[in-house]
Design an enzyme around this catalytic site. Structure first.
Site: not given
Length: 417
Positions: A163, A231, A348
């Site tokens: 990720e 995350h 992000c």
């Protein structure tokens, strides 16, 4: 060569919508089916970049990817007109705007060959993100084409999910000094998938030619994943010598902190206690999904979503922290509500790259004039709103495609079309 941290923000694309595709992302799930506002979303992101430049920070950007992804649909032997709704939504997703998931980055001071290494993330756990890497890789290869200073790698092969920088942290005395690289992986998260596999993290560490003695592999807390911290950057963030983390970020916190101090005795670990800020509050406010940055005067600032300011418990703790004598001296709330409603805060939206800006393709480096030009394109071409039931509308598809092309032409990046 002056190495600085450059934050590359993903420009929020014209297909930004709330289809609720991300299992484990509570904001995405809770807002599924709501109307999104792509123009407002992109302008909010541009304002965040503009504010960062105003703080004296180096700023870059990445283009939205081509959506809907016709090549991916063709591989599934379908198209936007005949695809099932969930496949159509996955092909239309603008989730590449969250550039923290674009790649993992190891700066030159940490690598055996002295180059900055970037590995595109495969994002294979989620269908709507699994097809991003081809477009992402094309941008990385263009922006960081200088092979004297950069090495760009393709994604880790399946089945090992990666990720990107959202599950990666780096600690160092300064950005241009050798550091400790921390890969955070998951095992289980109750009802939600653990997205980062340890084998993917190990593969990236090998590809980046990192010193094993300065590399840590740390397990993310299972209760954090189960609570919606899909995350690591939802519960922890690092910058230079500072690790800012929730009490429940890691499965084995005491061992993690001991390993950090062993490899970097000067590290400052700031732990937010669960009895002051619960995991639920941390996830709702995205307190940790903030840009922890070093300002030109040497102090650190936390660029965090305005939702954190609106949560009394979160803001109360943050205010006490800043009033103390710690390294984080400034709180900078920003409005990225459209991104937040889909589960992405300020952190992000950006990929951190330590490099000399002069070695990066200048088309990807932001300044006030470029951001003004980008904002003009967005204002003229981005849709005002999108609802999920519009995703198969032919007129919308044409509008989204033409909007992106207008941006690529304005930024001299039409080669990415």
């Amino acid at each position: 060569m002056a190495l600085v941290e450059i934050n590359f923000d993903g420009i929020i694309g014209p297909s930004h919508n709330y289809a609720g595709l991300s299992l484990g992302n509570l904001a995405s799930s809770n807002n599924a089916g709501a109307a999104s506002y792509p123009k407002a979303a992109a302008l909010q992101g541009i304002e965040k970049m503009r504010a960062n430049i105003g703080l004296g920070l180096a700023q870059g950007f990445f283009m939205p990817l081509d959506r809907p992804n016709q090549n991916w649909l063709s591989g599934l032997a379908t198209n936007m007109q005949s695809a099932e709704p969930h496949i159509r939504a996955a092909a239309f997703s603008a989730s590449a705007m969250w550039a923290a998931n674009a790649a993992t980055v190891s700066p030159g001071p940490d690598t055996a060959d002295g180059k900055c290494h970037l590995s595109a993330a495969n994002l294979l756990t989620m269908a709507h993100r699994s097809h991003e890497w081809t477009g992402t890789l094309a941008q990385l290869q263009l922006a960081f084409a200088n092979e004297q200073h950069f090495a760009v790698h393709g994604p880790v092969p399946a089945p090992f999910g990666d990720e990107g920088a959202a599950n990666f942290m780096r600690l160092c005395a300064s950005h241009d000094a050798a550091g400790v690289e921390i890969f955070v992986y998951g095992k289980t998260g109750g009802p939600f998938p653990a997205r980062q596999h340890i084998e993917a993290s190990k593969a990236i560490a090998r590809a980046h030619r990192l010193d094993p003695a300065k590399t840590l592999f740390v397990q993310q807390s299972e209760i954090a994943i189960a609570a919606g911290a899909f995350h690591n950057d939802v519960v922890a963030v690092a910058n230079e010598r500072v690790l800012f983390t929730h009490e429940h970020a890691f499965e084995y916190p005491e061992q993690t902190y001991a390993d950090v101090k062993r490899l970097m005795p000067a590290a400052e670990i700031i732990i937010v206690p669960a009895d002051r800020v619960s995991l639920a509050d941390a996830i709702q406010s995205y307190l940790f999904n903030a840009q922890l940055v070093t300002l030109p005067d040497g102090g650190m600032a936390l660029i965090l979503p305005s939702e954190a300011q609106e949560n009394a418990r979160v803001w109360g703790w943050l205010t006490e922290m800043v009033d103390g004598n710690g390294p984080i001296r400034k709180l900078v709330p920003v409005d990225v509500r459209q991104s937040m409603a889909n589960g992405g805060g300020p952190a992000c939206l950006r990929l951190r790259v330590v490099a000399d800006p002069a070695t990066v393709d200048p088309r990807f480096i932001a300044d006030a004039a470029k951001l003004d030009a980008i904002a003009e394109i967005v204002a003229a071409h981005w849709p005002e709103s999108i609802t999920p039931d519009q995703l198969g509308d032919a007129d919308l598809l044409v509008k989204v495609r033409s909007a992106r092309l207008a941006l690529l032409e304005a930024t001299d990046l039409i080669t990415l079309a």
